[in-house]
Structure formats: C-alpha cells, structure tokens
Scaffold this motif. Structure first.
Motif, PDB file in Angstrom:
ATOM      1  N   THR A 246      -3.798  -0.107 -14.952  1.00  0.00           N
ATOM      2  CA  THR A 246      -5.025   0.198 -14.587  1.00  0.00           C
ATOM      3  C   THR A 246      -5.253   1.839 -14.758  1.00  0.00           C
ATOM      4  OG1 THR A 246      -4.660   0.399 -12.336  1.00  0.00           O
ATOM      5  CG2 THR A 246      -4.978  -1.636 -13.107  1.00  0.00           C
ATOM      6  N   ASP A 247      -6.255   2.206 -14.428  1.00  0.00           N
ATOM      7  CA  ASP A 247      -6.358   3.703 -14.314  1.00  0.00           C
ATOM      8  C   ASP A 247      -6.491   4.319 -13.070  1.00  0.00           C
ATOM      9  OD1 ASP A 247      -8.848   2.771 -13.254  1.00  0.00           O
ATOM     10  OD2 ASP A 247     -10.066   3.728 -14.574  1.00  0.00           O
ATOM     11  N   ALA A 248      -5.670   3.468 -12.179  1.00  0.00           N
ATOM     12  CA  ALA A 248      -5.335   4.048 -10.577  1.00  0.00           C
ATOM     13  C   ALA A 248      -5.011   5.322 -10.593  1.00  0.00           C
ATOM     14  CB  ALA A 248      -4.544   3.050  -9.921  1.00  0.00           C
ATOM     15  N   SER A 249      -5.245   6.222  -9.671  1.00  0.00           N
ATOM     16  CA  SER A 249      -4.783   7.576  -9.389  1.00  0.00           C
ATOM     17  C   SER A 249      -3.510   7.712  -8.935  1.00  0.00           C
ATOM     18  CB  SER A 249      -5.650   8.129  -8.758  1.00  0.00           C
ATOM     19  OG  SER A 249      -5.663   7.816  -7.334  1.00  0.00           O
ATOM     20  N   GLN A 250      -2.604   8.656  -9.447  1.00  0.00           N
ATOM     21  CA  GLN A 250      -1.212   8.835  -8.806  1.00  0.00           C
ATOM     22  C   GLN A 250      -1.208   8.764  -7.265  1.00  0.00           C
ATOM     23  OE1 GLN A 250       0.594  12.247 -10.321  1.00  0.00           O
ATOM     24  NE2 GLN A 250       0.565  11.408 -12.634  1.00  0.00           N
ATOM     25  N   ARG A 251      -2.371   9.316  -6.839  1.00  0.00           N
ATOM     26  CA  ARG A 251      -2.321   9.405  -5.333  1.00  0.00           C
ATOM     27  C   ARG A 251      -2.635   7.983  -4.567  1.00  0.00           C
ATOM     28  NH1 ARG A 251      -6.385   9.264  -1.062  1.00  0.00           N
ATOM     29  NH2 ARG A 251      -5.894  10.585   0.655  1.00  0.00           N
ATOM     30  N   LEU A 252      -3.274   7.049  -5.204  1.00  0.00           N
ATOM     31  CA  LEU A 252      -3.482   5.539  -5.090  1.00  0.00           C
ATOM     32  C   LEU A 252      -2.144   4.727  -5.258  1.00  0.00           C
ATOM     33  CD1 LEU A 252      -4.952   2.995  -4.061  1.00  0.00           C
ATOM     34  CD2 LEU A 252      -5.772   2.669  -6.409  1.00  0.00           C
ATOM     35  N   VAL A 253      -1.401   5.233  -6.336  1.00  0.00           N
ATOM     36  CA  VAL A 253      -0.144   4.490  -6.448  1.00  0.00           C
ATOM     37  C   VAL A 253       0.969   4.987  -5.601  1.00  0.00           C
ATOM     38  CG1 VAL A 253       1.767   4.291  -8.241  1.00  0.00           C
ATOM     39  CG2 VAL A 253      -0.614   4.430  -9.124  1.00  0.00           C
TER      40      VAL A 253
ATOM     41  N   VAL B 277      -6.812 -10.347 -11.885  1.00  0.00           N
ATOM     42  CA  VAL B 277      -7.821  -9.283 -12.017  1.00  0.00           C
ATOM     43  C   VAL B 277      -7.392  -8.430 -13.354  1.00  0.00           C
ATOM     44  CG1 VAL B 277      -9.151  -7.444 -10.784  1.00  0.00           C
ATOM     45  CG2 VAL B 277      -8.511  -9.546  -9.722  1.00  0.00           C
ATOM     46  N   ILE B 278      -6.245  -7.943 -13.257  1.00  0.00           N
ATOM     47  CA  ILE B 278      -6.022  -7.034 -14.499  1.00  0.00           C
ATOM     48  C   ILE B 278      -6.181  -7.749 -15.645  1.00  0.00           C
ATOM     49  CG2 ILE B 278      -3.996  -5.561 -15.188  1.00  0.00           C
ATOM     50  CD1 ILE B 278      -3.489  -4.861 -12.368  1.00  0.00           C
ATOM     51  N   ALA B 279      -5.529  -9.003 -15.763  1.00  0.00           N
ATOM     52  CA  ALA B 279      -5.611  -9.918 -16.991  1.00  0.00           C
ATOM     53  C   ALA B 279      -6.963 -10.126 -17.321  1.00  0.00           C
ATOM     54  CB  ALA B 279      -4.742 -10.840 -16.794  1.00  0.00           C
ATOM     55  N   ARG B 280      -7.804 -10.307 -16.763  1.00  0.00           N
ATOM     56  CA  ARG B 280      -8.960 -10.436 -16.958  1.00  0.00           C
ATOM     57  C   ARG B 280      -9.798  -9.378 -17.608  1.00  0.00           C
ATOM     58  NH1 ARG B 280     -14.409 -10.476 -14.923  1.00  0.00           N
ATOM     59  NH2 ARG B 280     -15.620 -12.432 -15.420  1.00  0.00           N
TER      60      ARG B 280
ATOM     61  N   ILE C  64      -0.263  -2.813 -26.875  1.00  0.00           N
ATOM     62  CA  ILE C  64      -0.473  -3.480 -25.693  1.00  0.00           C
ATOM     63  C   ILE C  64      -1.413  -2.699 -24.638  1.00  0.00           C
ATOM     64  CG2 ILE C  64       0.493  -4.685 -23.502  1.00  0.00           C
ATOM     65  CD1 ILE C  64       2.995  -4.789 -25.237  1.00  0.00           C
ATOM     66  N   PRO C  65      -2.700  -3.717 -24.308  1.00  0.00           N
ATOM     67  CA  PRO C  65      -3.445  -2.902 -23.364  1.00  0.00           C
ATOM     68  C   PRO C  65      -3.016  -2.110 -22.185  1.00  0.00           C
ATOM     69  CG  PRO C  65      -4.332  -4.851 -23.668  1.00  0.00           C
ATOM     70  CD  PRO C  65      -3.061  -4.945 -24.274  1.00  0.00           C
ATOM     71  N   GLU C  66      -3.210  -0.849 -22.070  1.00  0.00           N
ATOM     72  CA  GLU C  66      -2.491  -0.107 -20.623  1.00  0.00           C
ATOM     73  C   GLU C  66      -3.275  -0.050 -19.639  1.00  0.00           C
ATOM     74  OE1 GLU C  66      -0.820   3.648 -21.589  1.00  0.00           O
ATOM     75  OE2 GLU C  66       0.022   2.947 -23.448  1.00  0.00           O
ATOM     76  N   SER C  67      -4.602   0.075 -19.818  1.00  0.00           N
ATOM     77  CA  SER C  67      -5.639   0.146 -18.556  1.00  0.00           C
ATOM     78  C   SER C  67      -6.712  -0.399 -18.581  1.00  0.00           C
ATOM     79  CB  SER C  67      -5.526   1.712 -18.139  1.00  0.00           C
ATOM     80  OG  SER C  67      -6.372   2.504 -19.156  1.00  0.00           O
ATOM     81  N   ALA C  68      -7.474  -0.846 -17.408  1.00  0.00           N
ATOM     82  CA  ALA C  68      -8.853  -1.284 -17.415  1.00  0.00           C
ATOM     83  C   ALA C  68      -9.893  -0.301 -17.970  1.00  0.00           C
ATOM     84  CB  ALA C  68      -9.089  -1.910 -16.171  1.00  0.00           C
TER      85      ALA C  68
END
Length: 255
Positions: free
Chosen positions: A182-189, A100-103, A251-255
């Motif tokens: 991804t741009d996931a929040s720190q809380r989610l991580v 999913v992230i690669a796409r 290199i891409p860092e986030s979606a």
C-alpha cells in the motif's frame, strides 16, 4: 572548461540516492540481526539451553505470579489480554488486511502471503511443539520429550509459545502487507510496528504472569515467529526481483 550545471531534477535524484545509501547502512545491522540464519541460530541456541542449562531458571521463575500478586486481575488477563495474540483475533485481522489489499490490487498475492503466514504457524511452530513435547509449567517438569500431544493434549506442547509466535508472525505479516503493498506512510508503518511490539510484550507478560509457559518457551516463541516471518518476507522479495529480472508482468506494489 565550463562546469556542468546540475538541474533541480538531477539534484533531487542525487539527494534520494544519497538518502537511500544512508538507509541501507542504517538498516544493515538490523537486517543481519533479523536475517533467517541469525534467527535460526538463536532459536536453536534457546532450544539447547532450555533442554538443559536453563531448566533450573525456568523452574524458579514459574511461580504463577499473578495468582500471588493480584488474583482479581486473572479474568481480565485470561479473557481480554491473552486472546489478543490468539488465532480467534489475529488471524481474522490478517485475513481482513490481505483481502482488502488483494481487492484493491486485483492480485492474489496478499492472500498467498497471509496463507503462508498461517501455514508457518500451523506446520512450522506446531510441528516444533509436537516434536519437542514439553509439558506446561504446572506439571513442574521442564524437560523436553517428556510430555506430548497424544499423552497430555495441549498441556504437552508448551515449547515454543504459540501466542508469542503468532504475535510476531501473524501481526507482523499484516504490517508487512501494509508496508509493502500500500502507499501507507513511513510514520503509519512505524506506528503499526510499535503496535505489534506492544502485542508481543503483552502476550509474553500475560503468559508469564499467569504461569502458562516457561520463560524459555516465550523467548523461543518470539524467535520462531520472527524466523517464519523472515522466511516469508525473503521469499516475497526474491520472487518479486525474479519476476522483474525475467521481464514478467510486475507484481503490484501499492494500492
């Protein structure tokens, strides 16, 4: 002399820099504790202890406790709880996250990291199992080099625990991809990290209670999984910095 008035933008920048320094100090002790050299030394120490001084303790603890405490829970433990850290579950989860992230990023890098994690398990943890050749608990012989895959099959490659290694390495790699790419929040991580910790505890507890592994196998499995995960993360971070230093396409860092 007129004092220079700091703009709101500069003030915000200073705040972020100060916060970054605080995080750097806060994380430094954990980074040192989980660095590749520290994990490698800890794993080597566990191997040396399991090869000798810890064997009486391993024998004492290997009681197949669940059979004594509540045999009725065995099917649930074996068929539901234990497979969570097995290849049939954790590998598809990692591959799905990586795909999913690669796409989204249009980059093969997440899939490469997933492949390295699986390679670390198969080649790294697998080779340790074969070389150390330790039998399972119900053979009642905790010595190394006394069993082996050719002689006893899966019963002869107990150290380190594969499920404990996978819980850290495979699920840990999935969380790293989410946190880094991804741009996931720190809380989610943090929540996902807590889930990985819970999976590790589940894997170790189930294997211990059923009696499939010596106690030192489980500790060794966690350390081995952590070591290979750290090596992959360090490689990824170094390659990203090297790419930036050389002025290559970032290199891409986030979606």
């Amino acid at each position: 002399m007129v004092a220079e008035i700091e703009s709101p933008r500069d003030a915000l920048l200073d705040t972020r820099v100060a916060g970054g320094r605080h995080l750097l100090r806060e994380r430094s002790w954990w980074d040192r504790l989980t660095s590749a050299p520290s994990l490698a030394i800890a794993l080597l120490l566990v191997i040396l202890l399991a090869a000798g001084p810890l064997q009486p303790m391993d024998l004492f603890l290997a009681k197949r406790w669940l059979y004594r405490i509540e045999p009725g829970l065995l099917p649930f433990a074996q068929d539901v709880l234990d497979p969570i850290a097995g290849q049939m579950v954790c590998l598809p989860v990692l591959l799905l996250v990586a795909a999913v992230i690669a796409r989204k990023l249009r980059s093969w890098r997440p899939l490469l990291i997933a492949g390295l994690a699986e390679l670390g398990f198969l080649a790294g943890v697998g080779s340790m199992k074969v070389i150390l050749a330790r039998g399972v608990t119900y053979e009642r012989d905790p010595r190394f080099f006394e069993a082996g895959f050719l002689d006893m099959g899966a019963k002869g490659i107990s150290f380190p625990s594969g499920h404990a290694s996978e819980a850290v390495l495979i699920y840990g790699a999935a969380v790293y991809l989410i946190a880094r790419y991804t741009d996931a929040s720190q809380r989610l991580v943090r929540i996902l990290t807590g889930v990985v910790v819970a999976i590790c505890i589940n894997s170790v507890t189930v294997s211990f209670l059923i009696g499939w592994h010596w106690a030192s196998d489980l500790v060794g499995g966690l350390l081995a999984g952590g070591l290979f995960l750290r090596l992959i993360v360090d490689w990824d971070e170094r390659s990203r910095r090297r790419s930036e230093d050389l002025g290559a396409e970032p290199i891409p860092e986030s979606a």
